[in-house]
Each structure stands twice: as C-alpha cells, then as structure tokens.
Design a protein around this motif. Structure first.
Motif, PDB file in Angstrom:
ATOM      1  N   HIS A  83       6.257  -2.634   3.522  1.00 18.32           N
ATOM      2  CA  HIS A  83       7.158  -2.168   4.574  1.00 18.32           C
ATOM      3  C   HIS A  83       6.724  -2.563   5.983  1.00 18.32           C
ATOM      4  N   HIS A  84       5.444  -2.905   6.167  1.00 15.60           N
ATOM      5  CA  HIS A  84       4.936  -3.300   7.481  1.00 15.60           C
ATOM      6  C   HIS A  84       4.049  -4.528   7.290  1.00 15.60           C
ATOM      7  N   GLU A  85       4.441  -5.634   7.912  1.00 14.60           N
ATOM      8  CA  GLU A  85       3.763  -6.902   7.659  1.00 14.60           C
ATOM      9  C   GLU A  85       2.283  -6.867   8.010  1.00 14.60           C
ATOM     10  N   GLN A  86       1.913  -6.140   9.065  1.00 12.19           N
ATOM     11  CA  GLN A  86       0.522  -6.129   9.514  1.00 12.19           C
ATOM     12  C   GLN A  86      -0.317  -5.035   8.850  1.00 12.19           C
ATOM     13  N   ARG A  87       0.292  -4.221   8.023  1.00  6.38           N
ATOM     14  CA  ARG A  87      -0.441  -3.084   7.449  1.00  6.38           C
ATOM     15  C   ARG A  87      -1.193  -3.501   6.187  1.00  6.38           C
ATOM     16  N   LEU A  88      -2.481  -3.184   6.173  1.00  7.91           N
ATOM     17  CA  LEU A  88      -3.337  -3.491   5.031  1.00  7.91           C
ATOM     18  C   LEU A  88      -4.053  -2.221   4.595  1.00  7.91           C
ATOM     19  N   TYR A  89      -3.947  -1.909   3.306  1.00  3.40           N
ATOM     20  CA  TYR A  89      -4.677  -0.787   2.722  1.00  3.40           C
ATOM     21  C   TYR A  89      -5.929  -1.323   2.027  1.00  3.40           C
ATOM     22  N   VAL A  90      -7.017  -0.564   2.140  1.00  2.00           N
ATOM     23  CA  VAL A  90      -8.282  -0.964   1.527  1.00  2.00           C
ATOM     24  C   VAL A  90      -8.915   0.263   0.874  1.00  2.00           C
ATOM     25  N   ALA A  91      -9.420   0.083  -0.341  1.00  2.00           N
ATOM     26  CA  ALA A  91     -10.183   1.130  -1.022  1.00  2.00           C
ATOM     27  C   ALA A  91     -11.612   0.641  -1.214  1.00  2.00           C
ATOM     28  N   LEU A  92     -12.565   1.504  -0.885  1.00  2.00           N
ATOM     29  CA  LEU A  92     -13.983   1.200  -1.059  1.00  2.00           C
ATOM     30  C   LEU A  92     -14.563   2.114  -2.126  1.00  2.00           C
ATOM     31  N   ASN A  93     -15.490   1.568  -2.911  1.00  5.17           N
ATOM     32  CA  ASN A  93     -16.071   2.304  -4.029  1.00  5.17           C
ATOM     33  C   ASN A  93     -17.590   2.248  -3.922  1.00  5.17           C
ATOM     34  N   GLY A  94     -18.218   3.427  -3.876  1.00  4.87           N
ATOM     35  CA  GLY A  94     -19.664   3.476  -3.707  1.00  4.87           C
ATOM     36  C   GLY A  94     -20.409   4.055  -4.886  1.00  4.87           C
ATOM     37  N   TYR A  95     -19.819   3.996  -6.085  1.00  8.02           N
ATOM     38  CA  TYR A  95     -20.461   4.656  -7.228  1.00  8.02           C
ATOM     39  C   TYR A  95     -21.810   4.034  -7.571  1.00  8.02           C
ATOM     40  N   ARG A  96     -21.983   2.731  -7.284  1.00  3.04           N
ATOM     41  CA  ARG A  96     -23.264   2.086  -7.600  1.00  3.04           C
ATOM     42  C   ARG A  96     -24.391   2.616  -6.725  1.00  3.04           C
ATOM     43  N   LEU A  97     -24.023   3.210  -5.590  1.00  2.00           N
ATOM     44  CA  LEU A  97     -25.019   3.749  -4.658  1.00  2.00           C
ATOM     45  C   LEU A  97     -25.056   5.269  -4.696  1.00  2.00           C
ATOM     46  N   ASP A  98     -24.409   5.851  -5.706  1.00  2.00           N
ATOM     47  CA  ASP A  98     -24.309   7.308  -5.830  1.00  2.00           C
ATOM     48  C   ASP A  98     -23.555   7.926  -4.656  1.00  2.00           C
ATOM     49  N   ASN A 129      -9.358  14.808   3.169  1.00  2.67           N
ATOM     50  CA  ASN A 129      -9.504  16.230   2.853  1.00  2.67           C
ATOM     51  C   ASN A 129      -8.805  16.628   1.560  1.00  2.67           C
ATOM     52  N   ASP A 130      -7.823  15.837   1.121  1.00  5.54           N
ATOM     53  CA  ASP A 130      -7.045  16.203  -0.062  1.00  5.54           C
ATOM     54  C   ASP A 130      -7.610  15.625  -1.351  1.00  5.54           C
ATOM     55  N   LEU A 131      -8.127  14.412  -1.286  1.00  8.91           N
ATOM     56  CA  LEU A 131      -8.626  13.777  -2.500  1.00  8.91           C
ATOM     57  C   LEU A 131      -9.999  14.331  -2.863  1.00  8.91           C
ATOM     58  N   PRO A 132     -10.255  14.551  -4.149  1.00 13.03           N
ATOM     59  CA  PRO A 132     -11.588  15.011  -4.555  1.00 13.03           C
ATOM     60  C   PRO A 132     -12.623  13.911  -4.382  1.00 13.03           C
ATOM     61  N   CYS A 133     -13.888  14.269  -4.481  1.00 14.41           N
ATOM     62  CA  CYS A 133     -14.967  13.284  -4.353  1.00 14.41           C
ATOM     63  C   CYS A 133     -15.046  12.458  -5.628  1.00 14.41           C
ATOM     64  N   GLU A 134     -14.177  11.459  -5.717  1.00 22.51           N
ATOM     65  CA  GLU A 134     -14.109  10.565  -6.869  1.00 22.51           C
ATOM     66  C   GLU A 134     -13.935   9.141  -6.358  1.00 22.51           C
ATOM     67  N   PRO A 135     -14.782   8.205  -6.769  1.00 18.35           N
ATOM     68  CA  PRO A 135     -14.631   6.825  -6.310  1.00 18.35           C
ATOM     69  C   PRO A 135     -13.239   6.282  -6.608  1.00 18.35           C
ATOM     70  N   VAL A 136     -12.669   5.553  -5.653  1.00 18.34           N
ATOM     71  CA  VAL A 136     -11.314   5.020  -5.783  1.00 18.34           C
ATOM     72  C   VAL A 136     -11.377   3.617  -6.376  1.00 18.34           C
ATOM     73  N   ASN A 137     -10.588   3.389  -7.421  1.00 18.46           N
ATOM     74  CA  ASN A 137     -10.585   2.109  -8.126  1.00 18.46           C
ATOM     75  C   ASN A 137      -9.327   1.280  -7.894  1.00 18.46           C
ATOM     76  N   ALA A 138      -8.198   1.922  -7.589  1.00 19.73           N
ATOM     77  CA  ALA A 138      -6.931   1.191  -7.534  1.00 19.73           C
ATOM     78  C   ALA A 138      -5.968   1.865  -6.572  1.00 19.73           C
ATOM     79  N   LEU A 139      -5.089   1.051  -5.975  1.00 19.41           N
ATOM     80  CA  LEU A 139      -4.030   1.537  -5.096  1.00 19.41           C
ATOM     81  C   LEU A 139      -2.720   0.861  -5.476  1.00 19.41           C
TER      82      LEU A 139
END
Length: 314
Positions: free
Chosen positions: A68-83, A105-115
C-alpha cells in the motif's frame, strides 16, 4: 548441509508496487535495498544496534515491502541464537533513517520468523513467531492471537492466497494450516481502512442453519462417547472475557446452555452447545427459531445472533 553461519541471505522480497525494488536480509543482521533490479545496493541502518565486535548479530528473518505504500518496508529480527526472545518487528518509510517498532507491548516474548501483509485490507499484518501466529488490524500498533485452534507451535512461513482470501500458515512439526480470512473482515465495508474500523465492541457473526437429526447424541460405537452437537459462530472480542450462552425460544423462555467459556482478545471461532442437559437424560434443542445470546456478569447480553434449527423436510 545445514545453516552456513553469517553471510547467508535469509529473506528476499520484491516490491509489489515498483518493479525491480528489492530488499534482502541476512543472518548477520544486514538489511539492504535495491531500486534497479539488484545492480546496485544500499545498506540500511539496523533498527537495533548490532554488536559486530563479538559477532552477536541478529538474524533478519523477514523483509517485506508494503502493498500500500511504496517506501514502506517491514523487517523482522530474530535473536534466538543469542538467547534474545523479544518480538522485534520494525517499519521504515525513509530507507532506514528512522524505524518504528510495531507491537512491542502486545506481542509475547517470542522470536519472530515470518510476516505477511494483506493486499486487499490496508493495515492488516500477520506475524509468525516461535509460539504461534498473530494478527494486527492497525498497522502493527496492536496484536491478538490469530485463532484458538492453531497450536502453540513455531510458525516459519505465512502466505496469503488472495484469490481465496486465505492465510496459509507453515509450522515446524504441525503441518500446514489454512485460515479463511472472510470471517475477520466481512463485518466492514470494503472501502474502510482497518485502522478506522477496528471494532470497539463485541461482534458475533450470523449462525448458519442447523439441520436437526434424530440420531443426535447416539453413540457411533457401543464403547464410544456420544458426539457433541454444536453450532459454530465467529466472534471478535476487544478484550479477554469470561461468558456463557443463553438461548431464547419463540415463547421468550430462556435457558443457560453449556459451561462458562473463556474468550481471548481478537477473532476466534466459538461452539454453541445444542444440548440442554446431561442428566438424567440428554435433551437437544428442537427444530425452531431461537435467539442465542452471550452474557457476562451483566444483565445485558454482550451480543446476540439468530439460530434456526430446521428439518430435512424444510
């Protein structure tokens, strides 16, 4: 051969709005974009400072250009390898000069894998984590669990089949799940934005007609338990609640049916038991027209819906 540590591209996405606009993420925390089909690349500043000296680098699990927005980029980072088990989802609209964290504040403390983002409903995002899948209807400001039937299992991939309006969920060890999205947005006009149309009150969808069967409650085998007979309905709750079902017939007689149920915040599928009592003998709701209401402790119903139980001759 397994994972090759560092220098491996973990996510690649082309913008649905601009041909040749690419984004990649790597397992050592790099996020780069190209607007000429990959001939030249520009590295973006990471949403979270990366510790390059100690090689404590976050995995970029997803890069996703907006529909919906040409300049908008979503990024998910995953830190499970670093605990590190925070749910890190970020958005930028200026090539990474500034980042906005979504749903911290809404999402639980769970590494994000996909969007995933809906192409037909602006503001609707889906996230898959090591603990399940979640949905946001307001550009990631608020999130809720996606469906009670989905087990608490790592979700590694999310894809929206736009023609059928279905979300395909790939899990680790619990197969592939398909969620029909119509129940989530059939209550709003197609021209509305989700950010302007998040329900402020409880929503209960229509109940399909149920065909009465004289064999309701009979055992399939002599050693088996009688099968439950229920009517299914979709509901949206703006907050977690405890409630119970009440059914009203044409004579305005009301009956409490089933046990107390727990609802979480968000869309969910509920089952309305059609059994009135369990002892001394089972009695099922007979053919006719009814009003089904969901009550909390208040004398006013939270929501109501019509229920029609027909016969084979109807």
């Amino acid at each position: 051969s397994g994972n090759v540590p560092f220098g491996t591209i973990t996510s690649l996405h082309e913008s649905p709005l601009r041909f040749g606009q690419l984004a990649v993420g790597t397992d050592d925390g790099l996020i780069e974009i190209s607007r000429d089909g990959g001939n030249t690349w520009n590295a973006l500043t990471s949403p979270i400072p990366q510790n390059t000296k100690r090689n404590e680098l976050l995995w970029v699990s997803e890069v996703l250009w907006s529909h919906h927005h040409e300049q908008r980029l979503y990024v998910a980072l995953n830190g499970y390898r670093l605990d590190h088990f925070d749910s890190w989802i970020f958005m930028t609209e200026n090539d990474g000069r500034t980042w906005t964290r979504l749903g911290g504040n809404d999402l639980p403390c769970e590494p994000v894998n996909a969007l995933a983002e809906s192409a037909s409903r602006e503001g609707t995002l889906f996230a898959g984590t090591d603990g399940g899948a979640y949905v946001s209807f307001n550009d990631g400001s608020n999130w809720s669990a996606i469906h009670p039937d989905l087990p608490a299992v790592p979700v590694h991939d999310l894809v929206i089949q736009e023609r059928e309006n279905e979300l395909v969920i790939g899990t680790h060890g619990r197969s592939i799940w398909v969620l029909e999205l119509d129940a989530m947005w059939k209550h709003w006009d197609a021209s509305e934005l989700w950010s302007d149309a998040i329900p402020a009150a409880f929503v209960l969808s229509e109940i399909e007609t149920i065909e009465f069967d004289e064999q309701w409650g009979e055992r399939g085998w002599s050693w088996s338990e009688p099968r439950d007979v229920t009517a299914d309905v979709d509901a949206f709750s703006p907050e977690p609640i405890t409630a119970h079902w009440v059914i009203t017939n044409d004579s305005t007689e009301t009956t409490w049916i089933g046990d107390t149920i727990q609802l979480f915040r968000g869309w969910q599928s509920l089952s309305i038991p059609l059994k009135l009592q369990t002892s001394p003998e089972v009695e099922f709701i007979q053919p006719g027209s009814y009003i089904v209401s969901l009550y909390t402790d208040s004398a006013t119903p939270l929501a109501t819906s019509s229920l029609l139980i027909g016969t084979k001759d109807d």
